[in-house]
Design a protein around this motif. Structure first.
Motif, short mmCIF file in Angstrom:
data_model
loop_
_atom_site.label_atom_id
_atom_site.label_comp_id
_atom_site.label_asym_id
_atom_site.label_seq_id
_atom_site.Cartn_x
_atom_site.Cartn_y
_atom_site.Cartn_z
N ILE A 189 -7.27 -1.51 -3.31
CA ILE A 189 -7.79 -2.49 -2.36
C ILE A 189 -9.14 -3.00 -2.88
O ILE A 189 -9.43 -4.18 -2.82
CB ILE A 189 -7.97 -1.84 -0.96
CG1 ILE A 189 -6.61 -1.57 -0.34
CG2 ILE A 189 -8.84 -2.72 -0.06
CD1 ILE A 189 -6.68 -0.77 0.97
N TYR A 190 -9.93 -2.09 -3.42
CA TYR A 190 -11.26 -2.48 -3.90
C TYR A 190 -11.30 -2.81 -5.38
O TYR A 190 -12.21 -3.50 -5.83
CB TYR A 190 -12.27 -1.38 -3.55
CG TYR A 190 -12.46 -1.28 -2.06
CD1 TYR A 190 -13.12 -2.29 -1.37
CD2 TYR A 190 -11.94 -0.22 -1.33
CE1 TYR A 190 -13.27 -2.25 0.00
CE2 TYR A 190 -12.09 -0.16 0.04
CZ TYR A 190 -12.74 -1.18 0.71
OH TYR A 190 -12.88 -1.14 2.06
N GLU B 46 -2.15 1.57 -4.97
CA GLU B 46 -2.79 2.69 -4.27
C GLU B 46 -3.97 2.19 -3.45
O GLU B 46 -4.47 1.08 -3.67
CB GLU B 46 -3.25 3.73 -5.29
CG GLU B 46 -2.09 4.44 -5.96
CD GLU B 46 -2.56 5.63 -6.76
OE1 GLU B 46 -2.85 6.67 -6.15
OE2 GLU B 46 -2.67 5.50 -7.99
N ALA B 47 -4.41 3.01 -2.54
CA ALA B 47 -5.48 2.60 -1.63
C ALA B 47 -6.76 2.22 -2.40
O ALA B 47 -7.49 1.33 -1.97
CB ALA B 47 -5.77 3.70 -0.61
N LYS B 48 -6.99 2.85 -3.53
CA LYS B 48 -8.21 2.51 -4.27
C LYS B 48 -8.13 1.09 -4.84
O LYS B 48 -9.16 0.47 -5.11
CB LYS B 48 -8.51 3.53 -5.35
CG LYS B 48 -7.48 3.66 -6.46
CD LYS B 48 -8.00 4.65 -7.51
CE LYS B 48 -7.22 4.60 -8.80
NZ LYS B 48 -5.91 5.25 -8.73
N ALA C 221 -7.44 2.73 6.32
CA ALA C 221 -8.13 2.23 5.12
C ALA C 221 -9.44 1.54 5.49
O ALA C 221 -10.49 1.75 4.89
CB ALA C 221 -7.22 1.28 4.35
N GLU D 203 4.61 4.36 -8.59
CA GLU D 203 6.00 4.53 -8.99
C GLU D 203 6.96 4.16 -7.86
O GLU D 203 6.67 4.36 -6.70
CB GLU D 203 6.24 5.98 -9.43
CG GLU D 203 5.37 6.44 -10.58
CD GLU D 203 3.96 6.88 -10.13
OE1 GLU D 203 3.70 6.90 -8.92
OE2 GLU D 203 3.14 7.18 -11.01
N LEU E 102 0.85 -1.20 0.00
CA LEU E 102 0.00 0.00 0.00
C LEU E 102 0.88 1.25 0.00
O LEU E 102 1.71 1.43 0.90
CB LEU E 102 -0.90 0.00 1.24
CG LEU E 102 -1.88 1.18 1.36
CD1 LEU E 102 -2.89 1.17 0.23
CD2 LEU E 102 -2.58 1.15 2.71
N ASN E 103 0.70 2.08 -1.02
CA ASN E 103 1.53 3.29 -1.12
C ASN E 103 0.68 4.41 -1.72
O ASN E 103 -0.47 4.19 -2.08
CB ASN E 103 2.76 2.99 -1.99
CG ASN E 103 3.94 3.92 -1.67
OD1 ASN E 103 3.74 5.07 -1.28
ND2 ASN E 103 5.14 3.42 -1.84
N ILE E 104 1.25 5.61 -1.81
CA ILE E 104 0.46 6.73 -2.33
C ILE E 104 0.61 6.87 -3.84
O ILE E 104 0.09 7.81 -4.44
CB ILE E 104 0.83 8.06 -1.64
CG1 ILE E 104 2.33 8.32 -1.79
CG2 ILE E 104 0.47 8.00 -0.16
CD1 ILE E 104 2.73 9.71 -1.37
#
Lengths: 335, 335
Positions: free
Chosen positions: B217-218, B213-215, B235, B186, B181-183
């Motif tokens: 996850i879904y 990215e966090a999105k 999250a 890259e 999980l990162n922002i």
């Protein structure tokens, strides 16, 4: 007085089409109050304007042939690509040729370029990206959502002050409640960094309510939630991903069977209103607070409406002297 | 072989009623395969069982009069409150009197009590809480969502190995993809901690796809997402808050006007299925992976169904020898 807004025509997943379309929409809607400058590859911009039948006199075009890619290292890119739309756009603000800059391009490059070329407001140590999201009680401002992933407690205190000023400016609410994003409400919760931040905010004269959990961003326990840029970014992007999956599952399930399909017809209007509430494009852009200039970072996936709304946010910040207010409040806060 | 599960009757926002109701439901459904032990204040438990008309012979009650409150410091509480349901429940596992422990009580206390009393599996340095959430492609496992808020890169590598083992065990899928999980995707993105973690996972023989990215996850870009416990907790809880606000706004908007109300009647079935997909209680509990025993942490707001499902997860972990598999895989991973 007209506000002069520079729009980065080349930044964003749907650039230049959606960006320029958004600019044309904004110019149409805010005619009297807006002078719009489009920065980017001039022939490309002109072609897009022509396609839309826009009046060339309504726009000033600043040629900037270079493009900063998402994969570029932000700090290096803004130093090397002097002819990019981001660097040139920021320069126009710096030289007081325009009042505000709106970009849906590389967030990192906009932040790096702004800090490097505009500098920070007096007293501010680090900039923060703020974003307004809907809550059960109205709106919650989250700051920072990605400018500064390794901040110190004092930076979060300054985020609180800037967030409060912005919230008041945009939503007209005084004495907003401030919370720290944490994994629990109790004082013992979280990293050492957050415990120190808590002590700092307690000593300040902010209306500080303590730790809040991530779910409170949407329950509306406080109006401003401060956090490091990593946590804020996770919070924001998880919401995006979750909204997408919920919409998909919802429609898939509703479409099943005849009654569902019929029902969908009846609830069309309600669903449309609902989508509007959770649609990020309604909120326009996220201001980069703390830099010496008005800079709005729009979502990479911005459509024309999001760009139009971001331009509106930029105009409001300029008209209401946001940065003067922040400078004043930072001077007065007890640290 | 019957699995012996200890249920913390006193932990959770709706304890003891919903917890014991969940235990009764589980016993009814998994009769042949389950022996259920209820740990907590004996008179309270007996009264609840009586109210539900449950057969006392179906349950073994272990008296534990003390309660660990949410405000208690977890580490201190598990040392001082030896007669609490959490400490006694964990002891029953330690002494091999039972096979698994399920609690919706203080997460911190369950983690601290488990590490202190059960210890860690051979080779494991830190435990992690794993949780399965729905994705566009099936399910995503997030680890860690709150056991360890300040981990080192090696801990995240071990989370990846444990997460993979759990995913395979529960969902039967081999060669699952792992992401950090990162922002941003890259390589240059994120903190130094995450850059080091990336290098470590790249060297391993895991099916590592890099940053997500966090999105994602879904969106389901990978099956296992590893992160520090703070980011994972954010999250998870943001999703909870967002689900709540979406439901509320959706219904409010649908209810407006006659057509909407009529439409709601037609789409009832579809909405019900939809709610089931996003309902955390369907997923039961989150396993605390890495400790030398089977421990399931249920959501504080667990209802009876969530508890029943958590008991099922515990039984599956025991039946399929999860901890033996983790021990084996940790031994074999290239570090």
């Amino acid at each position: 007085m007209k506000v002069r807004v520079v729009l980065d025509a080349m930044g964003g997943d749907f650039a230049p089409q959606e960006i320029i379309k958004g600019g044309v929409l904004a110019k149409k809607e805010y005619k009297k109050d807006l002078e719009l400058l489009l920065v980017g590859d001039k022939p490309v911009i002109e072609e897009e304007l022509k396609k839309r039948g826009a009046d060339f006199k309504d726009f000033e075009i600043i040629h900037a042939p270079e493009i900063i890619e998402m994969a570029d290292s932000p700090a290096k890119a803004v130093k090397r690509k002097k002819e990019s739309s981001i660097v040139k756009g920021i320069e126009l603000i710096k030289n007081n040729y325009a009042d505000a800059f709106v970009s849906a391009g590389s967030t990192g490059a906009v932040v790096a370029g702004s800090v490097l070329n505009l500098g920070l407001l007096p007293g501010i140590m680090r900039p923060g990206i703020a974003i307004l999201v809907p809550s059960l009680k109205g709106k919650t401002l989250i700051i920072d959502v990605g400018a500064n992933i390794d901040p110190k407690p004092i930076h979060l205190l300054q985020y609180a002050v800037m967030g409060r000023a912005y919230y008041k400016l945009i939503l007209g609410k005084d004495n907003v409640k401030i919370g720290i994003l944490n994994i629990g409400e109790e004082e013992t919760k979280g990293t050492e960094f957050l415990k120190e931040t808590r002590l700092l905010l307690q000593k300040s004269d902010l209306n500080f309510i303590g730790n809040v959990e991530a779910k409170d961003i949407y329950s509306g326990k406080c109006e401003v939630v401060v956090c490091d840029g990593f946590a804020g970014n996770v919070a924001l992007k998880v919401s995006e991903g979750f909204a997408e999956i919920m919409s998909k599952f919802l429609f898939e399930n509703l479409r099943k069977g005849f009654l569902g399909k019929l029902g969908l017809l009846f609830i069309k209007e309600g669903l449309k209103n609902f989508k509007k509430i959770i649609d990020y494009s309604e909120y326009g852009g996220a201001p980069l607070l703390g830099v010496n200039g008005i800079v709005i970072i729009s979502h990479g996936r911005s459509n024309a409406k999001a760009i139009k709304n971001a331009i509106k946010v930029a105009m409001t910040e300029v008209e209401r002297n946001l940065n003067e207010k922040i400078t004043q409040e930072i001077k007065n806060v007890r640290m």
